[in-house]
Design a protein around this motif. Structure first.
Motif, PDB file in Angstrom:
ATOM      1  N   ASP A  81       0.909  -1.349  -0.105  1.00 45.27           N
ATOM      2  CA  ASP A  81      -0.042   0.084   0.023  1.00 45.27           C
ATOM      3  C   ASP A  81       0.955   1.293  -0.056  1.00 45.27           C
ATOM      4  N   GLY A  82       2.142   1.066  -0.138  1.00 37.96           N
ATOM      5  CA  GLY A  82       2.892   2.334  -0.277  1.00 37.96           C
ATOM      6  C   GLY A  82       3.586   2.641   1.210  1.00 37.96           C
ATOM      7  N   PHE A  83       3.976   4.098   1.438  1.00 30.30           N
ATOM      8  CA  PHE A  83       4.538   4.459   2.582  1.00 30.30           C
ATOM      9  C   PHE A  83       3.632   4.513   3.605  1.00 30.30           C
ATOM     10  N   GLU A  84       4.015   4.093   4.778  1.00 38.30           N
ATOM     11  CA  GLU A  84       3.121   4.659   5.942  1.00 38.30           C
ATOM     12  C   GLU A  84       4.368   5.268   7.005  1.00 38.30           C
ATOM     13  N   LYS A  85       4.062   6.175   7.846  1.00 41.19           N
ATOM     14  CA  LYS A  85       4.981   6.715   8.561  1.00 41.19           C
ATOM     15  C   LYS A  85       4.177   7.067  10.093  1.00 41.19           C
ATOM     16  N   SER A  86       4.966   6.982  11.155  1.00 40.93           N
ATOM     17  CA  SER A  86       4.385   7.410  12.248  1.00 40.93           C
ATOM     18  C   SER A  86       5.516   7.999  13.378  1.00 40.93           C
ATOM     19  N   ILE A  87       5.157   9.146  13.888  1.00 40.56           N
ATOM     20  CA  ILE A  87       6.307   9.824  14.824  1.00 40.56           C
ATOM     21  C   ILE A  87       5.638  10.458  16.032  1.00 40.56           C
ATOM     22  N   ASP A  92       0.789   1.411  16.734  1.00 41.87           N
ATOM     23  CA  ASP A  92       1.295   1.382  15.486  1.00 41.87           C
ATOM     24  C   ASP A  92       1.924   0.119  15.169  1.00 41.87           C
ATOM     25  N   ALA A  93       2.641  -0.667  15.918  1.00 46.31           N
ATOM     26  CA  ALA A  93       3.051  -1.905  15.521  1.00 46.31           C
ATOM     27  C   ALA A  93       1.944  -2.828  15.250  1.00 46.31           C
ATOM     28  N   ASN A  94       0.558  -2.526  15.700  1.00 47.08           N
ATOM     29  CA  ASN A  94      -0.475  -3.446  15.385  1.00 47.08           C
ATOM     30  C   ASN A  94      -1.220  -2.936  14.054  1.00 47.08           C
ATOM     31  N   THR A  95      -0.841  -1.667  13.632  1.00 46.51           N
ATOM     32  CA  THR A  95      -1.599  -1.433  12.274  1.00 46.51           C
ATOM     33  C   THR A  95      -0.785  -1.149  11.032  1.00 46.51           C
ATOM     34  N   MET A  96       0.351  -0.717  11.307  1.00 49.40           N
ATOM     35  CA  MET A  96       1.307  -0.548  10.395  1.00 49.40           C
ATOM     36  C   MET A  96       1.744  -2.157   9.526  1.00 49.40           C
ATOM     37  N   HIS A  97       1.834  -1.950   8.418  1.00 56.61           N
ATOM     38  CA  HIS A  97       2.273  -3.052   7.451  1.00 56.61           C
ATOM     39  C   HIS A  97       3.385  -2.739   6.380  1.00 56.61           C
ATOM     40  N   GLY A  98       4.310  -3.553   6.287  1.00 55.79           N
ATOM     41  CA  GLY A  98       5.266  -3.259   5.251  1.00 55.79           C
ATOM     42  C   GLY A  98       6.533  -4.302   5.372  1.00 55.79           C
ATOM     43  N   TYR A  99       6.896  -4.585   4.108  1.00 53.37           N
ATOM     44  CA  TYR A  99       8.095  -5.433   4.302  1.00 53.37           C
ATOM     45  C   TYR A  99       9.503  -4.824   4.138  1.00 53.37           C
ATOM     46  N   MET A 100       9.693  -3.434   4.014  1.00 59.16           N
ATOM     47  CA  MET A 100      10.771  -2.703   4.424  1.00 59.16           C
ATOM     48  C   MET A 100      10.484  -1.523   5.381  1.00 59.16           C
ATOM     49  N   GLY A 101      11.286  -1.286   6.377  1.00 60.17           N
ATOM     50  CA  GLY A 101      11.239  -0.186   7.302  1.00 60.17           C
ATOM     51  C   GLY A 101      12.439   0.455   7.858  1.00 60.17           C
ATOM     52  N   ILE A 102      12.192   1.499   8.244  1.00 57.63           N
ATOM     53  CA  ILE A 102      13.262   2.064   9.038  1.00 57.63           C
ATOM     54  C   ILE A 102      12.923   2.919  10.348  1.00 57.63           C
ATOM     55  N   ILE A 107      28.502  18.232   3.970  1.00 55.43           N
ATOM     56  CA  ILE A 107      28.348  18.493   5.391  1.00 55.43           C
ATOM     57  C   ILE A 107      29.666  18.660   6.306  1.00 55.43           C
ATOM     58  N   ASP A 108      29.574  19.529   7.165  1.00 56.31           N
ATOM     59  CA  ASP A 108      30.822  19.690   8.272  1.00 56.31           C
ATOM     60  C   ASP A 108      30.314  19.361   9.521  1.00 56.31           C
ATOM     61  N   GLY A 109      31.013  18.322  10.014  1.00 55.92           N
ATOM     62  CA  GLY A 109      30.358  17.465  11.024  1.00 55.92           C
ATOM     63  C   GLY A 109      30.510  16.057  10.858  1.00 55.92           C
ATOM     64  N   SER A 110      29.195  15.501  11.118  1.00 57.90           N
ATOM     65  CA  SER A 110      29.092  13.911  10.564  1.00 57.90           C
ATOM     66  C   SER A 110      27.941  13.622  10.304  1.00 57.90           C
ATOM     67  N   MET A 111      27.613  12.321   9.609  1.00 57.35           N
ATOM     68  CA  MET A 111      26.139  12.220   9.074  1.00 57.35           C
ATOM     69  C   MET A 111      26.140  10.565   8.678  1.00 57.35           C
ATOM     70  N   SER A 112      25.467  10.043   9.534  1.00 56.97           N
ATOM     71  CA  SER A 112      25.055   8.854   8.949  1.00 56.97           C
ATOM     72  C   SER A 112      23.740   8.450   8.798  1.00 56.97           C
ATOM     73  N   MET A 113      23.321   7.696   7.883  1.00 56.51           N
ATOM     74  CA  MET A 113      21.665   7.654   7.658  1.00 56.51           C
ATOM     75  C   MET A 113      21.151   6.485   7.027  1.00 56.51           C
ATOM     76  N   LEU A 114      19.955   6.122   7.002  1.00 56.88           N
ATOM     77  CA  LEU A 114      19.075   5.191   6.464  1.00 56.88           C
ATOM     78  C   LEU A 114      18.068   5.715   5.457  1.00 56.88           C
ATOM     79  N   VAL A 115      17.855   5.159   4.317  1.00 55.50           N
ATOM     80  CA  VAL A 115      17.143   5.672   3.295  1.00 55.50           C
ATOM     81  C   VAL A 115      16.230   4.541   2.608  1.00 55.50           C
ATOM     82  N   LEU A 116      14.870   4.765   3.008  1.00 55.46           N
ATOM     83  CA  LEU A 116      14.116   3.878   2.616  1.00 55.46           C
ATOM     84  C   LEU A 116      13.442   4.103   1.191  1.00 55.46           C
ATOM     85  N   THR A 117      13.636   3.280   0.358  1.00 54.56           N
ATOM     86  CA  THR A 117      13.051   3.404  -0.957  1.00 54.56           C
ATOM     87  C   THR A 117      12.091   2.283  -1.565  1.00 54.56           C
TER      88      THR A 117
END
Length: 467
Positions: free
Chosen positions: A40-46, A61-71, A151-161
């Motif tokens: 069903d595409g992307f879902e997000k919760s914050i 959210d853990a009981n209502t969100m569904h997907g096969y990839m997530g971050i 970027i001056d500093g530091s940056m690690s990341m995960l990008v969900l596509t």
């Protein structure tokens, strides 16, 4: 600070994502979020987690969100992960790091008539800014590399596509990313222990600047790791969870080693050795083992409700609550000479409160032994605290009292030399100001020896000002 967790699974990933993210709760106290992609595409919760645990806020959210990839992420600052639609298509992104030149980067991007949403403090969400940098390039690989370079500093990341999860470690490896695997799934995690109880086994850690993409059946290196590793040493001393490891080195074992090294250089003879809960405990066990002085717990942290407690923004109230978490065991305090080990001294307020609290309960002496050297420089690479100025550090307060207002970096570095008279005077003044019977910091060389990897691969900027 903050932590992240990502899952690419053949089946629904939300169970693993929920618990894997929750295992990073020690790294942040303000915001948390999950984003998933499925049929069903992307879902997000914050949610705001300032006063409630991650599991409580995200149970529904853990009981209502569904997907096969997530971050998912735990964050001390900006709300994330964010969901973006751009010329790359839709994607979600979460980050851990610090951007020192944010205003310069914003000016570059605004020239293209883009816009950003301001947060309540007037700043731009750092993760939104990273997404905007990525969008400046034609594909994700080039965009992520551009962000790392800019970027001056530091940056690690995960990008969900829709095609997979891109995992990119900071170009100097200041924060970790470790890959785990089980049948039908791969995961990416800040903490190496976070996936073990979910059935994953560790594959390997990403190298500095390495970029991979993963789905449920494989991961592929897109940008090879570099060699210039500068991982944050404070992860072993304080921030890392005891069961974790970085670069193959155990956090708990490192803390034992720190305590042993401190004991070898100490001359006081207290009745008991104790650690300030929680991170000081392992250091104290190491000290007690080496010295032969009994380890004890003269105060206990009230964990049933204080694990995630109300933390107001006013520092004086925060200090009071930190004190209220600790309950005295009078029989282990009264008429005793105590040696306490904490991970560090930042402002010193809480340790002063703790020592006074022990004196009030009958302690004869309170000797303080921080497990790392004096923090003299504010971190340029990670958001370790909400301090807005280096002058909140107790070391800087004392140095200004000794030197006057115009203190240069050259003068500051003189105070980081543990063989110098200035260092000795600074330590003496800090001990007097905080009302300790004695104060002795762990030496930098002993702390690095406790970690045990090549010192050139460890960032020590906050202690000695060296890049």
């Amino acid at each position: 600070m903050g932590g992240y967790f990502g899952v690419a699974s053949k089946e629904d990933c939300v169970f693993d994502l929920f618990f894997g993210t929750d295992y990073h709760s020690h790294l942040g106290t303000r915001r948390a979020g999950m984003a998933v992609y499925g049929e069903d595409g992307f879902e997000k919760s914050i949610h705001n987690i300032a006063n409630s645990p991650f599991r409580t806020k995200f149970d529904k959210d853990a009981n209502t969100m569904h997907g096969y990839m997530g971050i998912g992420c735990i964050s001390d600052y900006e709300a994330q992960p964010i969901l973006v639609r751009s010329h790359h298509g839709s994607f979600a992104i979460t980050t851990v790091g610090k951007i020192n030149n944010a205003d310069e980067i914003i000016d570059i991007i605004l020239k293209d008539k883009a816009h950003f949403f301001e947060m309540s403090n007037g700043e731009i969400n750092a993760t939104e800014l990273v997404a905007a940098i990525i969008d400046q390039k034609e594909n994700f690989i080039e965009g992520i590399q551009y962000a790392q370079e800019l970027i001056d500093g530091s940056m690690s990341m995960l990008v969900l596509t829709p095609k997979g999860i891109y995992c990119a470690r900071d170009k100097h490896g200041r924060t970790p990313i470790v890959i785990g695997k089980k049948e039908g799934a791969y995961c990416a995690s800040f903490e190496s222990f976070a996936f073990l109880n979910l059935g994953y086994t560790q594959v390997r850690e990403l190298g500095p600047g390495e970029i991979i993409v993963m789905n449920h059946d494989r991961f592929q290196t897109l940008v090879a790791p570099g060699t210039d590793l500068k991982i944050c040493t404070f992860l072993w001393v304080y921030y890392g969870f005891p069961s974790s490891s970085y670069e193959g080195v155990s956090v708990e074992q490192t803390r034992y080693n720190c305590g042993k090294n401190m004991a070898k250089r100490d001359t006081v003879k207290p009745d008991i050795v104790a650690g300030i809960p929680d991170s000081g405990t392992a250091h104290a066990i190491g000290y007690a083992t080496e010295s032969g002085i009994p380890f004890s717990r003269p105060f206990i942290k009230y964990s049933p409700t204080w694990a995630r407690s109300f933390m107001p923004t006013i520092q004086s109230k925060r200090d009071l609550i930190a004190k209220m978490k600790l309950l005295p065991v009078e029989d282990l305090i009264k008429d005793k000479k105590l040696l306490l080990i904490d991970d560090s001294i930042v402002r010193g307020t809480q340790l002063r409160e703790t020592s006074e609290f022990l004196y009030e309960n009958g302690a004869k002496e309170v000797h303080i032994r921080p497990a790392c050297p004096p923090l003299v420089f504010g971190c340029k690479y990670l958001n370790f605290s909400r301090s807005k100025s280096e002058m909140e550090l107790i070391t800087r307060v004392v140095i200004e009292e000794l030197e006057g207002a115009n203190v240069t970096d050259e003068i500051l570095r003189e105070y980081t030399d543990y063989n110098s008279p200035k260092y000795a005077k600074m330590v003496e003044k800090i001990g007097e100001k905080l009302n300790f019977t004695s104060l002795q910091f762990n030496r930098l060389d002993d702390m690095l020896d406790a970690v045990g990897i090549d010192p050139s691969h460890l960032c020590t900027y906050c202690w000695n000002g060296q890049e």
